[in-house]
Motif scaffolding. Structure first.
Motif, PDB file in Angstrom:
ATOM      1  N   MET A   1       0.734  -1.208  -0.023  1.00  0.00           N
ATOM      2  CA  MET A   1       0.017   0.028   0.182  1.00  0.00           C
ATOM      3  C   MET A   1       0.832   1.186  -0.070  1.00  0.00           C
ATOM      4  N   GLU A   2       0.494   2.253  -0.597  1.00  0.00           N
ATOM      5  CA  GLU A   2       0.986   3.583  -0.771  1.00  0.00           C
ATOM      6  C   GLU A   2       0.696   4.376   0.661  1.00  0.00           C
ATOM      7  N   SER A   3       1.547   5.353   0.782  1.00  0.00           N
ATOM      8  CA  SER A   3       1.470   6.024   1.988  1.00  0.00           C
ATOM      9  C   SER A   3       0.086   7.002   1.973  1.00  0.00           C
ATOM     10  N   LYS A   4      -0.382   7.310   0.801  1.00  0.00           N
ATOM     11  CA  LYS A   4      -1.770   8.159   0.576  1.00  0.00           C
ATOM     12  C   LYS A   4      -2.750   7.021   1.159  1.00  0.00           C
ATOM     13  N   ASP A   5      -2.622   5.942   0.630  1.00  0.00           N
ATOM     14  CA  ASP A   5      -3.874   4.777   1.128  1.00  0.00           C
ATOM     15  C   ASP A   5      -3.892   4.957   2.763  1.00  0.00           C
ATOM     16  N   TYR A   6      -2.616   4.908   3.366  1.00  0.00           N
ATOM     17  CA  TYR A   6      -2.662   4.836   5.053  1.00  0.00           C
ATOM     18  C   TYR A   6      -3.087   6.189   5.599  1.00  0.00           C
ATOM     19  N   GLN A   7      -2.728   7.153   5.016  1.00  0.00           N
ATOM     20  CA  GLN A   7      -3.334   8.596   5.277  1.00  0.00           C
ATOM     21  C   GLN A   7      -4.752   8.492   5.138  1.00  0.00           C
ATOM     22  N   PHE A   8      -5.408   8.049   4.125  1.00  0.00           N
ATOM     23  CA  PHE A   8      -6.766   7.982   4.104  1.00  0.00           C
ATOM     24  C   PHE A   8      -7.461   7.162   5.160  1.00  0.00           C
ATOM     25  N   ILE A   9      -6.785   6.030   5.259  1.00  0.00           N
ATOM     26  CA  ILE A   9      -7.519   4.952   6.267  1.00  0.00           C
ATOM     27  C   ILE A   9      -7.296   5.702   7.799  1.00  0.00           C
ATOM     28  N   LEU A  10      -6.165   6.260   7.818  1.00  0.00           N
ATOM     29  CA  LEU A  10      -6.101   6.952   9.314  1.00  0.00           C
ATOM     30  C   LEU A  10      -7.131   8.055   9.552  1.00  0.00           C
ATOM     31  N   SER A  11      -7.187   8.971   8.308  1.00  0.00           N
ATOM     32  CA  SER A  11      -8.072   9.892   8.595  1.00  0.00           C
ATOM     33  C   SER A  11      -9.684   9.656   8.664  1.00  0.00           C
ATOM     34  N   PHE A  12      -9.989   8.588   7.765  1.00  0.00           N
ATOM     35  CA  PHE A  12     -11.242   7.901   7.826  1.00  0.00           C
ATOM     36  C   PHE A  12     -11.454   7.349   9.236  1.00  0.00           C
ATOM     37  N   GLY A  13     -10.545   6.706   9.734  1.00  0.00           N
ATOM     38  CA  GLY A  13     -10.480   5.875  10.909  1.00  0.00           C
ATOM     39  C   GLY A  13     -10.784   6.968  11.945  1.00  0.00           C
ATOM     40  N   TYR A  14     -10.059   8.222  12.155  1.00  0.00           N
ATOM     41  CA  TYR A  14     -10.211   8.836  13.139  1.00  0.00           C
ATOM     42  C   TYR A  14     -11.707   9.625  13.193  1.00  0.00           C
ATOM     43  N   VAL A  15     -12.210   9.774  11.937  1.00  0.00           N
ATOM     44  CA  VAL A  15     -13.740  10.436  11.640  1.00  0.00           C
ATOM     45  C   VAL A  15     -14.342   9.453  12.279  1.00  0.00           C
TER      46      VAL A  15
END
Length: 121
Positions: A1-15
């Motif tokens: 996975m790319e770092s953009k995918d992890y950023q999306f997952i973390l952002s979505f997870g926090y929301v």
């Protein structure tokens, strides 16, 4: 996975965690007849789910256990991809590529973690 995918997952997870925290607090205080949104600040709303997770030792241990399962379960299942029960449970074909199998198992692990967090709140 790319770092953009992890950023999306973390952002979505926090929301997702914030929304669950807001719902938990709103329902709790609604039973007491208190308007949660009137008496709370934006800081209370944003920090309350994280504070709830880390408010006690059993909750911290459960959260750490959930993270460990999230990280280890896909690799554990991938090692057993040739077993019949794994093939039947996760609908894995022998024709699938290894990267597809890993992504499928990771998505399953994420789904189970989301459901566990829903039960946690």
């Amino acid at each position: 996975m790319e770092s953009k995918d992890y950023q999306f997952i973390l952002s979505f997870g926090y929301v997702y965690i914030v929304i669950l925290g807001i719902l938990k607090e709103a329902f709790y205080y609604a039973q007491l007849g208190v308007d949660y949104f009137r008496y709370s600040t934006i800081t209370d709303i944003l920090i309350s789910p994280i504070a709830y997770i880390f408010s006690g030792i059993p909750k911290i241990l459960f959260f750490l256990f959930l993270l460990i399962i999230l990280l280890l379960l896909p690799s554990w299942l991938y090692k057993r991809k040739d077993k019949d029960w794994v093939k039947k449970s996760f609908k894995i074909d022998e024709k699938q590529e290894d990267s597809d199998i890993k992504n499928h198992l990771f998505r399953f692990s994420m789904t189970m973690s989301v459901l566990a967090l829903m039960g946690f709140y």
